[in-house]
Design an enzyme around this catalytic site. Structure first.
Site, PDB file in Angstrom:
ATOM      1  N   GLU A  30      39.075  40.091  58.289  1.00  0.00           N
ATOM      2  CA  GLU A  30      39.351  39.806  59.488  1.00  0.00           C
ATOM      3  C   GLU A  30      39.227  41.328  60.345  1.00  0.00           C
ATOM      4  O   GLU A  30      39.503  42.531  59.132  1.00  0.00           O
ATOM      5  CB  GLU A  30      40.711  39.331  59.766  1.00  0.00           C
ATOM      6  CG  GLU A  30      40.318  37.572  59.185  1.00  0.00           C
ATOM      7  CD  GLU A  30      41.759  36.977  58.208  1.00  0.00           C
ATOM      8  OE1 GLU A  30      42.946  37.749  58.022  1.00  0.00           O
ATOM      9  OE2 GLU A  30      41.578  36.113  57.502  1.00  0.00           O
ATOM     10  N   GLU A  70      41.672  32.985  56.103  1.00  0.00           N
ATOM     11  CA  GLU A  70      40.953  32.799  54.729  1.00  0.00           C
ATOM     12  C   GLU A  70      40.652  32.504  53.335  1.00  0.00           C
ATOM     13  O   GLU A  70      39.576  32.698  52.857  1.00  0.00           O
ATOM     14  CB  GLU A  70      42.244  33.983  53.709  1.00  0.00           C
ATOM     15  CG  GLU A  70      42.598  34.508  54.870  1.00  0.00           C
ATOM     16  CD  GLU A  70      43.501  34.860  55.802  1.00  0.00           C
ATOM     17  OE1 GLU A  70      43.902  33.368  56.316  1.00  0.00           O
ATOM     18  OE2 GLU A  70      43.815  35.388  56.824  1.00  0.00           O
ATOM     19  N   PHE A  93      45.752  41.659  54.374  1.00  0.00           N
ATOM     20  CA  PHE A  93      47.903  41.734  53.547  1.00  0.00           C
ATOM     21  C   PHE A  93      47.751  41.212  52.486  1.00  0.00           C
ATOM     22  O   PHE A  93      46.731  39.821  52.814  1.00  0.00           O
ATOM     23  CB  PHE A  93      49.185  41.662  54.529  1.00  0.00           C
ATOM     24  CG  PHE A  93      48.624  42.208  55.566  1.00  0.00           C
ATOM     25  CD1 PHE A  93      49.248  43.593  55.218  1.00  0.00           C
ATOM     26  CD2 PHE A  93      48.579  41.939  57.054  1.00  0.00           C
ATOM     27  CE1 PHE A  93      49.462  44.708  56.705  1.00  0.00           C
ATOM     28  CE2 PHE A  93      48.531  43.415  57.813  1.00  0.00           C
ATOM     29  CZ  PHE A  93      49.320  43.843  57.576  1.00  0.00           C
ATOM     30  N   ASP A  95      49.993  39.510  51.322  1.00  0.00           N
ATOM     31  CA  ASP A  95      51.147  38.117  51.898  1.00  0.00           C
ATOM     32  C   ASP A  95      50.303  37.025  51.820  1.00  0.00           C
ATOM     33  O   ASP A  95      49.820  35.855  52.054  1.00  0.00           O
ATOM     34  CB  ASP A  95      51.851  38.698  52.235  1.00  0.00           C
ATOM     35  CG  ASP A  95      52.672  40.515  52.254  1.00  0.00           C
ATOM     36  OD1 ASP A  95      53.493  39.937  51.592  1.00  0.00           O
ATOM     37  OD2 ASP A  95      51.602  41.314  52.319  1.00  0.00           O
ATOM     38  N   PHE A  96      48.651  36.880  52.326  1.00  0.00           N
ATOM     39  CA  PHE A  96      48.112  36.370  52.732  1.00  0.00           C
ATOM     40  C   PHE A  96      47.285  35.102  51.924  1.00  0.00           C
ATOM     41  O   PHE A  96      46.833  34.331  51.761  1.00  0.00           O
ATOM     42  CB  PHE A  96      47.069  36.638  53.903  1.00  0.00           C
ATOM     43  CG  PHE A  96      47.706  37.256  54.442  1.00  0.00           C
ATOM     44  CD1 PHE A  96      49.355  37.646  55.925  1.00  0.00           C
ATOM     45  CD2 PHE A  96      46.916  38.094  55.849  1.00  0.00           C
ATOM     46  CE1 PHE A  96      49.616  38.479  56.208  1.00  0.00           C
ATOM     47  CE2 PHE A  96      47.517  39.544  57.086  1.00  0.00           C
ATOM     48  CZ  PHE A  96      48.482  38.475  57.127  1.00  0.00           C
ATOM     49  N   ILE A  97      47.104  35.890  50.329  1.00  0.00           N
ATOM     50  CA  ILE A  97      46.897  35.120  49.198  1.00  0.00           C
ATOM     51  C   ILE A  97      47.317  33.752  49.633  1.00  0.00           C
ATOM     52  O   ILE A  97      47.361  32.850  49.023  1.00  0.00           O
ATOM     53  CB  ILE A  97      47.809  35.723  48.045  1.00  0.00           C
ATOM     54  CG1 ILE A  97      46.426  34.806  46.835  1.00  0.00           C
ATOM     55  CG2 ILE A  97      48.738  35.593  48.166  1.00  0.00           C
ATOM     56  CD1 ILE A  97      44.909  35.546  47.032  1.00  0.00           C
ATOM     57  N   HIS A 139      54.291  40.824  54.955  1.00  0.00           N
ATOM     58  CA  HIS A 139      53.122  42.080  55.309  1.00  0.00           C
ATOM     59  C   HIS A 139      54.024  42.533  54.277  1.00  0.00           C
ATOM     60  O   HIS A 139      53.142  43.545  54.794  1.00  0.00           O
ATOM     61  CB  HIS A 139      53.382  42.226  56.576  1.00  0.00           C
ATOM     62  CG  HIS A 139      52.720  41.172  57.180  1.00  0.00           C
ATOM     63  ND1 HIS A 139      52.897  40.173  58.317  1.00  0.00           N
ATOM     64  CD2 HIS A 139      51.154  40.705  58.103  1.00  0.00           C
ATOM     65  CE1 HIS A 139      51.669  39.250  58.674  1.00  0.00           C
ATOM     66  NE2 HIS A 139      51.256  39.779  58.955  1.00  0.00           N
TER      67      HIS A 139
END
Lengths: 336, 378, 324
Positions: A30, A70, A93, A95-97, A139
């Site tokens: 992104e 993602e 980040f 965290d977006f996993i 984040h």
């Protein structure tokens, strides 16, 4: 070697040198360029914090901006890796996993095994992690332990600019899926980095500081917290050995065990929350394999079992501090 | 006032900012001669001894064993026996009042290595000292320091400044080494020697004293054979090219070693005192070995020069018949190239074998080596 | 409707469909004996879809498949003998007995794997298509998925990404009416899955999945457009499965006689035979001969699979990494 650059520049340089060397290396994410389809500047951002800046114009068609999607593009990176490319996908980040983990742990990580050794998936997933930016609970997490748990993944947590460059080049050349985790607080850290290309091998811990009294194993940003503590402790006559495993998978068990055999005392500094963490993993390893050498209980220094808070008053308490490391070292040193 | 001399923490190499006192070699009140080693000091890269530049009595040990001092920090005081204690205390107080350690940020403006293009390849070198023409008085001719296999210009850390007191001294990274280009061509001595003469052309040195360590000695001999007019003298330290023997296990192991565990025991073979092989020394060597092209360069050189534990080229005749001054220095306990190679070299070749020294004697016995070279060149 | 397929291609198509059918019927029979481990999802009834699409593909085009993947594997050229051994968990299997029915893959023929995760293949096929586009190979990627996966975010994301990047990708929605035991009439709120295509800025095409020729033609157009740089297509193939979601599924959620009626009236193999023998190009005898050959092949694959060794204990720890 006299040249000092930042952690962020080291990552950019690694990407640049590998893209120049190997046409099959592409990067996507992104706003990796930023400004796609917009009327203004292209390569407007070069990544949300500018890490990939400049590559868009240098390597036409090989720096891809993605929709905020993602699962789609991380999976695409995995698929492209199965078809001859070496993609580096940036998950802004870590965290977006949560919205794309399937493509990593069920697909990329398992292909080789499920397909009887007939597949290889040379994909790199880069992601920022860690607290310290007042970025709050979604984040700021430190999730390398989650990836470390998955067979088939390699997990890299560089603590300084030199390692960041060499480990990223190794990650790109590696034929297995690699999770490359960049601590956002370290982006501005400066260090000596050779201009030339080089690789730092996986599974080889760096003994950052030698000492006979207490072993401190620390990961990523926590290596620097450990070094600050060790320098302060030196003045009190306590000599710490600081070990940076550099990769959590593979893990250089031998270096950790050899050190504990020498010191008999272990502190593990891990920015993750404590349960099922690298701290508990290392503690378990040492308790099992160096039990006889231990002269004191193993002290984990971790974040508390809470989400990352927003307010600076709380976030500063959340992140393991050099003072916390120091106190833990003194506890194990004075244990009788 | 008879002189009060401060003994301070030396700066060994660009990155050194502080050093640790490993131990005093002289006791308070000992009489000290010029050149004697007084105190052992360790930077994060290397340990070494601080040597007396004046004669006198060790009157103060301002730093104790284990203390860490910034570069330039006060280690002790050497003064004549008749200097009053009060005077010495005043000198110490004065030093302390005026000393401000370098912050490290200001990047002390000392000379730093440069790079130059030779035959399309970059060579890195560090120049210390000034030549006669610049200084307006007669000084020595230029000198070039040439490191050995896997080494770089930092191998001369303890020699470079001392040798550059009265001449310009260039320490070079050979091709394939340090920060020079990693292209070593076919990896022959001829190719390395051509890089040296090419370097001399590039920086405008007509002829120089060559000081070569190990493989660098063989390179120096090759330059002397090919272009004798460019070489004023040869100093060959634990030199290759003077016999067939070489520690093949070391060479092959060094080429292959990819991690600390493999590399450390090998590097220990280089030194008489294994404690000198610090974590940082091993780490720096690993950083070098990881650079793109270094593996290939070392394999090519080892294959060309040292295959199967034998040296491919013996240049004893060149040394014997050079006709200009030749000094051979060896450590008696060298585990890489045996000191026996120094035997049988007769005058005019000068031979000095230092007892209890290993392969890296220019570092471990720096003061002695510096003195021998100084005397040799008059 | 006329076809452009020559005799050789027609025989090839028939052989592919017949092999899938024979393979699945045999697994169905053998599974009932309890000898086959785990669970299997059979493709019988849907043969025209896999074959109609894959007839257009080369060995360097990629497909991503589903948990119901045997048909796609066979149509794409994976060796049925290795597949059978894989399903039996043998060392001689396509994946050395480490993947099983839901993970049969053979990258050497462009088969990127059956997939145990519903919708998992969409992003992956965007990747193979992206690689083809960047390397300029003219290859395409085909993602097969079901009506269940059509509701997964991964499929939406993949279709969006493929359209944004104008990838040579084809999304083949095999709508067999049931996601596990839930009807697509319940789970897909629009009339057709293909109706969603315009929302992603790509053509949506609906085709009768019992009719090999219809699938073949529609797929051919989509694949040609993709190869020529025209971007992705969503192709909805309406068909039915003859067996349950998995073997052992009693299918009480289906209407009584539903499958039997389809087998007798719409079966793709029957329709194909009727049509190609009607115009005299191919004889019943030729097709019967293929039936016999295929039966021999599948019988033989089972005999071998039963006799083959299981993976050695040491295989437990291999093939996790290229290097570690």
């Amino acid at each position: 070697m006299a040249r000092k650059i930042t952690y962020q520049q080291a990552i950019n340089e690694a990407l640049d040198q590998e893209m120049a060397r190997d046409a099959s290396v592409i990067i996507m994410g992104e706003d990796n360029a930023g400004g796609a389809g917009a009327p203004g500047e292209e390569d407007a951002w070069g990544g949300v914090l500018g890490v990939t800046k400049g590559l868009f114009h240098k390597y036409p068609g090989r720096v891809l901006d993605t929709p905020i999607s993602e699962s789609g593009y991380v999976g695409a990176a995995v698929g492209a890796a199965c078809n001859g490319l070496r993609p580096v996908a940036e998950l802004m980040f870590v965290d977006f996993i949560g919205v794309c983990f399937d493509q990593i742990y069920n697909q990329a990580a398992k292909f080789r095994y499920m397909f009887g050794g007939k597949a290889q998936t040379p994909v790199v997933i880069r992601a920022m992690y860690g607290a310290g930016f007042r970025a709050a609970a979604q984040h700021s997490q430190c999730l390398y332990n989650m990836f470390t748990h998955i067979p088939g993944l390699k997990v890299v947590v560089p603590s300084n600019p030199y390692d960041a460059k060499g480990l990223l080049i190794q990650s790109i050349r590696d034929n297995d899926p690699v999770i490359f985790l960049e601590h956002k607080v370290l982006y501005t850290m400066e260090g000596d980095v050779p201009e030339e290309s080089y690789t730092v091998p996986f599974g080889e811990a760096n003994v950052v500081r030698e000492g006979d009294d207490v072993t401190i194993v620390a990961f990523g940003r926590m290596v620097n917290q450990a070094l600050l503590a060790a320098a302060a402790l030196q003045k009190q006559g306590i000599h710490c050995e600081v070990i940076d495993p550099r990769t959590t998978s593979p893990l250089d068990e031998d270096t950790i065990l050899e050190s504990v055999e020498k010191t008999g005392r272990l502190v593990v500094v891990d920015e993750s929350t404590p349960r099922c963490s690298m701290a508990s993993d290392i503690a378990g390893l040492v308790a099992q394999k160096a039990f006889g050498a231990l002269k004191a209980p193993i002290e984990p220094v971790t974040a508390p079992h809470v989400p990352v808070p927003f307010s600076d008053a709380l976030e500063d308490l959340y992140v393991p501090s050099p003072a916390a490391v120091e106190a833990a070292v003194i506890r194990v040193k004075e244990y009788r | 006032m008879s002189a009060i001399h401060t003994l301070t923490m030396p700066k060994w190499g660009l990155s050194m900012q502080e050093g640790k006192v490993n131990g005093w070699l002289k006791k308070l009140g000992d009489t000290i001669a010029v050149g004697e080693e007084i105190v052992e000091v360790e930077s994060e890269k290397i340990a070494g001894a601080v040597e007396a530049s004046v004669a006198g009595v060790l009157r103060r040990q301002s730093a104790g064993e284990g203390d860490v001092l910034p570069v330039g920090g006060l280690l002790g005081i050497v003064a004549d026996a008749d200097v009053a204690d009060a005077e010495i205390d005043a000198a110490v107080a004065d030093f302390m009042a005026n000393f401000t350690p370098a912050t490290g940020d200001e990047e002390d403006a000392g000379p730093s290595p440069e790079k130059i293009e030779v035959g399309g390849k970059k060579l890195r070198y560090l120049k210390l000292g000034v030549g006669g023409s610049e200084r307006g008085r007669e000084v020595g001719e230029p000198m070039i320091l040439i490191h050995g296999f896997g080494g770089d210009l930092n191998n001369w850390l303890f020699n470079h400044a001392a040798l550059a007191v009265d001449r310009e001294v260039y320490a070079l990274d050979l091709p394939g080494h340090g920060e020079s280009s990693k292209d070593v061509g076919e990896g022959s001595l001829g190719a390395l020697a051509a890089a040296v003469t090419g370097f001399m052309d590039a920086v405008g040195i007509e002829s120089a004293h060559l000081v070569g360590h190990s493989m660098g000695g063989a390179v120096s001999l090759t330059v002397a054979a090919a272009a004798p007019e460019r070489v004023r003298s040869l100093t060959l330290i634990a030199s290759a090219g003077l016999g067939e023997d070489i520690n093949g296990a070391y060479i092959d192991g060094f080429v292959a070693a990819g991690d600390r565990r493999a590399l450390k025991p090998l590097l220990t073979e280089l030194f008489a005192d294994p404690a000198l092989v610090t974590r940082q020394l091993v780490d720096d060597m690993l950083k070098y070995k990881r650079l793109e092209g270094v593996g290939d360069a070392l394999r090519t050189l080892a294959g060309s020069l040292f295959e199967n534990g034998r040296q491919a080229t013996v240049l004893r005749e060149t040394a014997a018949r050079f006709g200009k001054p030749v000094l051979v220095i060896w450590g008696a306990d060298d585990r890489i190239i045996p000191a026996a190679h120094a035997q049988g070299l007769t005058a005019p070749v000068l031979v000095e074998v230092l007892p209890k020294q290993g392969h890296m004697l220019q570092m471990e016995a720096a003061n002695e080596v510096n003195r021998l070279i100084g005397r040799f060149l008059g | 409707m006329t076809t452009t397929l020559n005799r050789e291609s027609l025989l090839k198509a028939y052989r592919s469909m017949r092999t899938i059918r024979e393979f699945e019927e045999r697994v169905h029979t053998d599974f009932a004996t309890g000898e086959i481990p785990g669970f299997v999802h059979l493709y019988a009834g849907e043969e025209a879809s896999a074959t109609g699409v894959c007839m257009h593909l080369t060995g360097t085009d990629y497909i991503a498949s589903t948990h119901r993947g045997h048909g796609h594997c066979i149509a794409k050229g994976v060796d049925p003998v290795g597949m059978m051994a894989e399903i039996w968990g043998k060392a001689t299997g396509t994946c050395k007995g480490k993947g099983g029915s839901m993970h049969i893959a053979d990258l050497s023929v462009g088969m990127l794997g059956a997939n145990g995760i519903v919708g998992g293949g969409g992003p992956l096929i965007c990747g193979t298509a992206l690689a083809a586009k960047i390397r300029g190979t003219k290859d395409v990627g085909v993602c097969f998925f079901g009506d269940g996966a059509s509701n997964q975010g991964t499929i939406f994301e993949a279709m969006n990404l493929a359209a944004v990047w104008k990838l040579p990708a084809i999304f083949v929605a095999e709508n067999n009416g049931y996601a596990e035991a839930t009807s697509s009439k319940y789970s897909v709120p629009c009339e057709n899955i293909a109706d969603r295509a315009p929302a992603f800025g790509m053509p949506g095409v609906i085709v009768d999945g019992f009719d090999f020729f219809a699938v073949h033609q529609a797929a051919g157009e989509a694949i040609k457009r993709a190869r020529e740089g025209g971007g992705p297509t969503l192709l909805e193939v309406k068909l039915s499965r003859y067996y349950g979601h998995f073997e052992g599924d009693q299918q009480t959620y289906r209407a009584p006689g539903e499958v039997q009626r389809l087998r007798e009236t719409k079966d793709c193999l029957l329709q194909f035979r009727r049509r190609v023998t009607a115009d005299g190009e191919i004889t019943n005898e030729q097709l019967d001969a293929i039936d016999r050959e295929v039966k021999t092949l599948i019988d033989d694959s089972v005999v071998r699979a039963k006799a083959d060794p299981k993976p050695a204990a040491a295989e437990l720890l291999t093939d996790v990494y290229v290097s570690y």
